[in-house]
Design an enzyme around this catalytic site. Structure first.
Site, PDB file in Angstrom:
ATOM      1  N   LEU A  90      12.660 -48.381  36.354  1.00  8.59           N
ATOM      2  CA  LEU A  90      11.331 -48.965  36.648  1.00  8.59           C
ATOM      3  C   LEU A  90      10.206 -48.521  35.715  1.00  8.59           C
ATOM      4  O   LEU A  90       9.044 -48.984  35.948  1.00  8.59           O
ATOM      5  CB  LEU A  90      11.078 -49.224  38.023  1.00  8.59           C
ATOM      6  CG  LEU A  90      12.072 -49.949  39.090  1.00  8.59           C
ATOM      7  CD1 LEU A  90      11.730 -49.663  40.144  1.00  8.59           C
ATOM      8  CD2 LEU A  90      12.288 -51.208  38.325  1.00  8.59           C
ATOM      9  N   LYS A 113      12.483 -41.593  42.698  1.00  5.79           N
ATOM     10  CA  LYS A 113      11.622 -40.980  41.901  1.00  5.79           C
ATOM     11  C   LYS A 113      12.258 -39.636  41.610  1.00  5.79           C
ATOM     12  O   LYS A 113      12.108 -38.875  42.544  1.00  5.79           O
ATOM     13  CB  LYS A 113      10.139 -40.959  42.532  1.00  5.79           C
ATOM     14  CG  LYS A 113       9.145 -40.504  41.735  1.00  5.79           C
ATOM     15  CD  LYS A 113       7.803 -40.669  42.128  1.00  5.79           C
ATOM     16  CE  LYS A 113       6.627 -40.143  41.144  1.00  5.79           C
ATOM     17  NZ  LYS A 113       5.323 -40.160  41.686  1.00  5.79           N
ATOM     18  N   ASP A 213      -6.636 -39.194  42.336  1.00  2.20           N
ATOM     19  CA  ASP A 213      -5.996 -39.905  41.250  1.00  2.20           C
ATOM     20  C   ASP A 213      -6.306 -41.226  41.324  1.00  2.20           C
ATOM     21  O   ASP A 213      -4.956 -41.818  40.920  1.00  2.20           O
ATOM     22  CB  ASP A 213      -4.807 -39.325  40.935  1.00  2.20           C
ATOM     23  CG  ASP A 213      -4.075 -39.727  39.386  1.00  2.20           C
ATOM     24  OD1 ASP A 213      -5.106 -39.860  38.483  1.00  2.20           O
ATOM     25  OD2 ASP A 213      -3.012 -39.576  39.503  1.00  2.20           O
TER      26      ASP A 213
END
Length: 427
Positions: A90, A113, A213
């Site tokens: 992905l 992840k 962020d």
């Protein structure tokens, strides 16, 4: 007033157009089959895909400072921990690759992840665990912050990799924006997006976490129809992703889940900080708040600064700030502060007295004497071109409330949530 006391009737739902083909009905029928105790791993194609020239850099290989041995050499169809079968790639980043996996035990899909093994301390896992330990599960902003379900270590040929198991999400707000006319959103969509972002940030701040962020790439649209995940898997089987062989490692081209009808979700907490006050470098370069550039102590107000720049970027074609000099940080800082001065006016004297660094750019009379001249750019009022009338006035007022030199003068995220522009008083 605490954010968790906000009445649910105030919540606005994010509803981007869903990009799901008619074949989703067929996949949905498959997903409704009675569950079994444990599915067998699926066999994925070993041919029929585009082979990319070994000399061409692909995906994570194009990132600066990329080292092949840092990444886990995932293979399509690989089963992790006898449970998670990898069915599609992905995405990727400087510190991880992201994979869609099918849970062979529970017949559901998860994102894995997989971080590089060279991380000395995994800040993202640390922050997620900190959030999970907070007793604010009823906070209205909780649903707008990505959560993790599990984490574990994965042994690779060069070291151990931290793996986060998370609910899959759809496209980023940046990807959705690029599909719009002129790559900007209409105001009503921006208002809905900002509502959810502000509540999510307020939740993070309540549990003493600062994102640092925030930008459109780190805001993902939640997927409410799980058949999308099955479609991605079927697509990988029917039309295998292009890939490149680099020695014993296969680099795959990512798929993108162009669907979603759920809320925006703040993701990627790898740069987030725990605690109320910090010092040192933070934030993407164009989004840096002035106190970060000037090496002052900073806190949650840096996220409010990012909110202002995000709102601008969603509505206007050109960003307010950029990277001015790729080779010299000092020159870039000077250009950045000069642009802030042009847009916002000179900083107040008490702000300048809070930083020893400020003497590089302003003299004792608070006049600019930096190594670069002040740009002859107009102020914000003349740069905002997408809105008109009262809408424009309220938008500019919102920006002026969050883009302030002094952090303590910026609205908090909860205060910004109730700003008249976001509550529809500009219409």
């Amino acid at each position: 007033m605490m954010a968790r006391q906000i009445c649910r009737s105030l919540w606005l739902s994010w509803r981007p157009h869903r990009l799901i083909s008619k074949s989703a009905m067929d996949v949905r029928r498959l997903s409704m089959q009675p569950p079994t105790m444990h599915l067998r791993p699926r066999v994925f194609p070993t041919s029929g895909f585009e082979i990319i020239d070994p000399c061409q850099k692909v995906e994570e290989e194009r990132l600066p400072f990329y080292k092949q041995d840092d990444y886990y050499p995932m293979r399509m169809g690989e089963v992790i921990k006898d449970r998670y079968q990898v069915v599609a790639k992905l995405g990727y980043g400087t510190g991880s690759t992201v994979w869609l996996s099918r849970d062979l035990s529970e017949q559901k899909y998860w994102v894995l992840k997989v971080h590089i093994h060279t991380l000395k301390e995994n800040q993202e896992i640390k922050v997620y665990r900190h959030i999970a330990g907070a007793s604010l599960g009823d906070h209205p902003g909780r649903e707008y912050v990505r959560r993790f379900e599990d984490s574990f270590k994965l042994k690779g040929p060069c070291g151990e990799h931290d793996v986060l198991v998370m609910v899959p999400l759809g496209m980023s707000l940046r990807t959705l924006q690029e599909m719009q006319k002129d790559a900007v959103f209409q105001q009503d969509l921006v208002l809905r997006a900002m509502d959810q972002v502000l509540l999510g940030l307020e939740y993070l701040h309540e549990v003493d976490a600062i994102h640092t962020d925030l930008h459109a790439d780190n805001l993902l649209v939640a997927i409410t129809d799980d058949s999308v995940f099955a479609m991605v898997e079927e697509n990988e089987v029917d039309t295998p992703s292009a890939r490149k062989q680099a020695g014993d490692v296969t680099i795959y081209v990512s798929q993108y889940m162009l669907g979603g009808a759920g809320p925006l979700t703040i993701s990627d907490l790898g740069q987030a900080r725990i605690g109320r006050q910090h010092r040192g470098n933070a934030m993407p370069i164009p989004y840096r708040a002035p106190e970060v550039i000037l090496n002052m102590p900073w806190g949650a107000a840096v996220d409010a600064w990012s909110v202002g720049l995000l709102a601008w970027d969603l509505l206007e074609k050109e960003g307010l700030f950029r990277i001015y000099d790729h080779d010299c940080q000092e020159e870039n800082d000077a250009h950045h502060l000069a642009a802030m001065t042009a847009f916002l006016g000179p900083p107040p004297p008490e702000f300048l007295r809070s930083s020893a660094e400020a003497k590089k750019y302003w003299n004792d009379e608070e006049q600019w004497h930096g190594p670069v001249p002040l740009p002859s750019k107009p102020r914000l009022e003349s740069l905002a071109t997408r809105l008109a009338g009262k809408n424009r006035d309220m938008f500019l007022d919102f920006l002026q409330c969050v883009l302030r030199w002094r952090p303590k003068e910026r609205l908090t995220c909860l205060q910004a949530y109730f700003h008249p522009w976001l509550r529809g008083e500009g219409s």
